[in-house]
Design an enzyme around this catalytic site. Structure first.
Site, PDB file in Angstrom:
ATOM      1  N   CYS A   1       0.855  -1.203   0.000  1.00  0.00           N
ATOM      2  CA  CYS A   1       0.000   0.000   0.000  1.00  0.00           C
ATOM      3  C   CYS A   1       0.882   1.242   0.000  1.00  0.00           C
ATOM      4  CB  CYS A   1      -0.951   0.000   1.195  1.00  0.00           C
ATOM      5  SG  CYS A   1      -1.855  -1.540   1.449  1.00  0.00           S
TER       6      CYS A   1
ATOM      7  N   ALA B   1       1.500   3.989  -2.039  1.00  0.00           N
ATOM      8  CA  ALA B   1       1.198   5.366  -2.450  1.00  0.00           C
ATOM      9  C   ALA B   1       0.855   6.236  -1.240  1.00  0.00           C
ATOM     10  CB  ALA B   1       0.033   5.357  -3.440  1.00  0.00           C
TER      11      ALA B   1
ATOM     12  N   GLY C   1       4.042   7.306  -1.553  1.00  0.00           N
ATOM     13  CA  GLY C   1       5.465   7.055  -1.664  1.00  0.00           C
ATOM     14  C   GLY C   1       6.332   7.651  -0.580  1.00  0.00           C
ATOM     15  N   GLY C   2       5.730   8.353   0.383  1.00  0.00           N
ATOM     16  CA  GLY C   2       6.547   8.969   1.434  1.00  0.00           C
ATOM     17  C   GLY C   2       7.335   7.955   2.242  1.00  0.00           C
TER      18      GLY C   2
ATOM     19  N   ASP D   1       1.118  -1.206  -4.961  1.00  0.00           N
ATOM     20  CA  ASP D   1      -0.173  -0.542  -4.817  1.00  0.00           C
ATOM     21  C   ASP D   1      -1.144  -1.146  -5.822  1.00  0.00           C
ATOM     22  OD1 ASP D   1      -1.016   2.142  -3.173  1.00  0.00           O
ATOM     23  OD2 ASP D   1      -2.288   1.834  -4.931  1.00  0.00           O
TER      24      ASP D   1
ATOM     25  N   ASP E   1      -2.553  -6.408  -5.271  1.00  0.00           N
ATOM     26  CA  ASP E   1      -3.365  -6.362  -4.061  1.00  0.00           C
ATOM     27  C   ASP E   1      -2.595  -7.053  -2.941  1.00  0.00           C
ATOM     28  OD1 ASP E   1      -5.233  -6.637  -2.059  1.00  0.00           O
ATOM     29  OD2 ASP E   1      -6.811  -7.453  -3.334  1.00  0.00           O
TER      30      ASP E   1
ATOM     31  N   ASP F   1       1.209  -0.415   5.661  1.00  0.00           N
ATOM     32  CA  ASP F   1       0.450   0.771   6.080  1.00  0.00           C
ATOM     33  C   ASP F   1      -0.967   0.552   5.569  1.00  0.00           C
ATOM     34  OD1 ASP F   1      -0.415   3.216   6.902  1.00  0.00           O
ATOM     35  OD2 ASP F   1       0.914   4.388   5.626  1.00  0.00           O
TER      36      ASP F   1
ATOM     37  N   CYS G   1      -3.472   4.940  10.310  1.00  0.00           N
ATOM     38  CA  CYS G   1      -3.690   6.304  10.820  1.00  0.00           C
ATOM     39  C   CYS G   1      -5.057   6.353  11.508  1.00  0.00           C
ATOM     40  CB  CYS G   1      -3.564   7.346   9.724  1.00  0.00           C
ATOM     41  SG  CYS G   1      -4.609   7.061   8.282  1.00  0.00           S
TER      42      CYS G   1
END
Length: 443
Positions: free
Chosen positions: A252, A254, A256-257, A275, A301, A320, A373
């Site tokens: 997951c 994107a 890209g940080g 992604d 996936d 993430d 998050c």
């Protein structure tokens, strides 16, 4: 000469697309990314959009209390204009007379001249109040601008911290940077940024910058010296352990940080950036190009590795996971109006399937870092505790500060004013297979 765009009109049109019941429930970030006025006018549009989304529930409540009859559904842009005006009066320092005078004219531009008198009267009345007076006596969920289900969930999961969490979700987020450790150390970066830069307490390469600046004003941003990333979001990659030349999966990935952060920390790692959506991988490529690093973008996936995995194990995996985003409401305040309680069980199921699917791809002795998050426990420590219970070769290695909230597994961060977002991470180690001597001893 073309007429200059009206930032308040642009805000009403954006909100009409974003807020459920008016438009199509689009993401506020995506709507604003597609175009807002330039310069200070664009800043006003963004401020109005974020402010109305943050304070939507008490603003709506006050407005409803003043009306003799509801505003019709087809006139919802008028309601949104009124909400923008109320937000400006109560939560900004713009001259009140200018705010009051701007919105009757806006109604006329919305082809709703019939509402200009109503708008003038309501905003003049509001200008004689402040937010604390206007919202006095509202129930906690209304005053905190949360849906009832989410306020109840905050209270159930975090009874002692729910009030502070709700307040923190209403404050604008701090501007937080990640220093590129391949370019300079944090003290050098702090000096380059000048007054207003302060080091974080938790993430070793994080700096807070006050007041915020356009990224174009940051020295070296275009060439990768800094990245904009919340302090809490920087922690998962710091928990990874990668041997020289090791292979890492950023599931997951994107935008890209975290992919870039992994490569800053482990420059010779072989990183696969996964992604499910090809367009999102383009953003990963753009991020990595700015940082001057390279990874292998792969469409797939995370819950279905058979579609994309080549059979070579990973030394480290960062997951993430998709989540409710309830820890970043101050950054994405429209999320609380899009999300429903019924959305959680499918998310929890997806997270569990991703954990179960990715674990076999991890080399014995490797680490998988699970992150969200979210501040909801069913997505976080209870999710990980259930995974540990059904996965005999997994162990929780997460280190957390003594003052962190007590949880069943991992580390839960709650949103803090002028501090990190709400975030969760768990560092899980895969037991190494026993050697011959250990096997003999077991017999």
């Amino acid at each position: 000469m073309a007429e200059s765009p009206d930032p308040r009109l642009a805000a009403v049109r954006a909100l009409n697309r974003v807020l459920p019941g008016q438009g199509d429930g689009a993401s506020l970030r995506e709507v604003l990314r597609r175009g807002v006025p330039d310069g200070s006018a664009g800043g006003l549009t963004r401020d109005l959009c974020f402010g109305v989304c943050r304070y939507l529930r008490p603003l709506n409540q006050w407005l409803n209390d003043q009306l003799d009859k509801p505003i019709k559904a087809k006139a919802q842009p008028v309601r949104l204009a009124l909400l923008c005006g109320l937000y400006e009066l109560w939560f900004t320092e713009r001259p009140q007379h200018a705010v009051v005078n701007a919105y009757p004219e806006l109604c006329r531009r919305l082809k709703a001249g019939w509402a200009s008198g109503l708008t003038n009267a309501l905003l003049r009345k509001a200008s004689r109040l402040d937010a604390a007076t206007a919202f006095a006596g509202y129930p906690p969920a209304v005053a905190s601008s949360l849906p009832d289900w989410l306020w109840r969930q905050f209270q159930e999961d975090w009874p002692e911290q729910a009030d502070d969490m709700a307040r923190a979700s209403l404050t604008p987020p701090p501007f937080t940077l990640r220093v590129n450790r391949r370019r300079h150390d944090r003290d050098q970066a702090r000096a380059a940024l000048g007054e207003g830069a302060r080091p974080s307490e938790l993430a070793p390469w994080s700096l807070y910058l006050t007041p915020p600046r356009p990224v174009t004003a940051l020295p070296g941003f275009d060439t990768g010296a800094f990245s904009v990333q919340d302090e809490a979001a920087q922690l998962p990659a710091e928990c990874l352990a990668v041997p020289p030349g090791g292979r890492v999966l950023d599931a997951c990935a994107a935008p890209g940080g975290k992919t870039g952060q992994i490569l800053e920390a482990f420059p010779d790692a072989r990183v696969v950036a996964l992604d499910q959506v090809p367009a999102r991988l383009e953003r990963v490529r753009e991020t990595l190009a700015r940082l001057g690093v390279d990874a292998e973008p792969r469409v797939g996936d995370a819950a279905e590795p058979s579609q994309w995995w080549d059979g070579e194990p990973f030394d480290a995996i960062l997951l993430d996971a998709p989540c409710s985003a309830t820890g970043i409401l101050r950054r994405q305040p429209d999320v609380k109006w899009h999300r429903r309680r019924a959305d959680l069980p499918p998310l929890v199921d997806l997270q569990a399937r991703m954990l179960d699917a990715l674990w076999p791809l991890l080399r014995p002795g490797g680490r998988l870092v699970y992150a969200t998050c979210s501040v909801l426990r069913e997505e976080n420590d209870r999710q990980v505790a259930a995974f540990l219970a059904r996965t005999p070769d997994a162990a929780d290695l997460t280190e957390r500060p003594p003052a962190a909230p007590a949880v069943e597994a991992g580390w839960q961060l709650l949103p803090r004013e002028n501090g990190p977002d709400g975030f969760y991470l768990a560092c899980l180690r895969k037991h190494e297979a026993p050697g011959p001597d250990e096997q003999e001893g077991d017999r």
